[in-house]
Enzyme design. Structure first.
Site, PDB file in Angstrom:
ATOM      1  CB  SER A 140      86.981  -1.891  -1.194  1.00  0.00           C
ATOM      2  OG  SER A 140      87.278  -2.116  -2.548  1.00  0.00           O
ATOM      3  CE1 TYR A 188      81.128  -3.182  -1.506  1.00  0.00           C
ATOM      4  CE2 TYR A 188      82.833  -2.566  -3.088  1.00  0.00           C
ATOM      5  CZ  TYR A 188      82.452  -3.222  -1.927  1.00  0.00           C
ATOM      6  OH  TYR A 188      83.394  -3.908  -1.203  1.00  0.00           O
ATOM      7  CE  LYS A 200      82.883  -2.146   1.570  1.00  0.00           C
ATOM      8  NZ  LYS A 200      82.575  -2.862   2.816  1.00  0.00           N
TER       9      LYS A 200
END
Ligand code: NAD
Ligand code: UDP
Length: 343
Positions: free
Chosen positions: A124, A148, A152
């Site tokens: 992302s 989050y 990643k």
């Protein structure tokens, strides 16, 4: 050649399944349905006219993964499975580390044990943190401001370490900007459970009367109209980027055995521009009110797309009107998502 699609019942995974089947690949899906419905798999079958083998299972179950990889003679993996809500990740960090980081570790271990050494990973643009310059190039420094984003980044680093340990591994890390839109047929699309966190699903729920109005988070950013700017990309363009990444990895023409590229359009649109585009597509008024900035939001975020063009020979070509039109078509055909289709 069978490609294992983890999270293949979800929003992007279901579109990817269609793209791979239409390109002539066999696929198998693993999904625990924690954020999706198996109706999406029936829709993939309806669109493509092909069966979609699916295992309702969890990627943390390594022995199940090994069984699937062997049984279906998989040669590559496209890895979407994971939790993705930023706000929730701050409340349930352990669930995020376990699903995303531990889940990916188990998946890589299962691949190592069965000799499957090619993976595309859904990363992302959040890994860039607060932009130090725009448009964002892949060598922009990385940082993360929530659990989050940290999952990643950790996974990207894990893939880099595994790739360095053995040149036979091949990884393509795809850093998505803001995926929106739906399949042209209106059969599959984004199906958020509860109150949407993201702009586009929220706007659609205002358009169809489920929500009163949109809260526009911040109108005092240093942008052309004061609202936040993002790089929205049609999900069909996005999954075509995955197909190209798969082909580049499989043919051995990748620049290295672990590369990262941006998947965006390179164009930024403000929240108010999105509202107006959606009004045009839906012929509905989108009521909105300005609200305070949302914690952790950046003013502007959009991609430099040159590396993707060079490495993947790919460029997003669907415009904002197509993104809004296809989203609205999906919502009109499925007023309550997969549970209550209008068909
Ligand atoms: P999604 O929630 O629709 O799809 C993820 C799928 O994975 C769901 O079907 C869910 O049931 C499944 N899943 C979750 N944990 C699992 C587990 N432990 N085992 C098996 N299945 C599991 O999300 P999406 O929007 O399709 O996103 C796909 C990937 O792309 C995610 O990794 C996400 O972080 C990443 N991504 C998404 C966006 C976005 O805006 N949608 C942006 C950047 C990156
Ligand atoms: N946004 C908004 N209202 C909402 C949801 C989002 O104004 O209900 C804004 C948000 O502040 C950002 C843009 O819309 O400027 C895109 O937000 P989204 O959550 O979709 O993507 P992300 O911030 O993760 O890039």
């Amino acid at each position: 050649m069978t490609v294992l699609i983890t999270g293949g019942a979800g929003y992007i995974g279901s579109h990817c399944g269609v793209a791979f089947l239409e390109a002539g690949y066999d696929i198998v899906v693993i999904d625990n349905l924690s954020n999706s419905s198996d109706v999406s798999l029936q829709r993939i079958e309806a669109i493509t006219g092909q069966k979609v083998p699916c295992e309702i299972a969890d990627i943390r179950d390594q022995s199940k993964l090994e069984e699937i990889l062997v049984k279906h003679k998989c040669s590559a993996v496209v890895h979407f499975a994971g939790l993705k809500a930023v706000g929730e990740s701050t409340k349930m960090p352990l669930a995020y580390y376990e699903n995303n980081v531990v889940g990916t570790h188990r998946l890589l271990s299962a691949m190592a044990n069965t000799g499957v050494k090619q993976m595309i990973f859904s990363s992302s643009a959040t890994v860039y943190g607060e932009p130090q310059f725009l448009p964002l190039t892949e060598d922009h420094p990385t940082s993360a401001v929530n659990p989050y984003g940290r999952t990643k980044l950790m996974i990207e680093e894990m893939l880099g370490d595994v790739a360095a340990s053995d040149p036979a591994w091949r990884f393509g890390i795809l850093r998505y900007f803001n995926p929106v839109g739906a399949h042209l047929s209106g059969q599959i699309g984004e199906n958020p459970l509860g109150v949407p966190n993201n702009l586009m699903p929220f706007i659609t729920q205002v358009a169809d009367g489920r929500r009163e109005q949109l809260s526009v988070f911040g109108n005092d950013y240093d942008t052309r109209d004061g609202t936040g700017i993002r790089d929205y990309i049609h999900v069909t363009d996005l999954v075509e980027g995955h197909l190209r990444a798969h082909e580049v990895l499989a043919s051995g023409s990748a620049p290295s055995n672990c590369f990262a590229v941006n998947l965006g359009t390179g164009n930024g649109y403000s929240v108010l521009e999105m509202v107006r585009a959606f009004e045009r597509a839906s012929n509905k008024e989108i009521r909105y009110a300005f609200a305070p900035r949302r914690d952790g939001d950046v003013a502007e975020c959009y991609a430099n797309t040159e590396l993707a063009e060079k490495v993947l020979d790919w460029k997003a070509d669907r415009d904002l009107d197509a993104m809004c039109r296809d989203t609205w078509n999906w919502v009109c055909k499925n007023p309550r998502g997969y549970e209550t289709s209008a068909d």
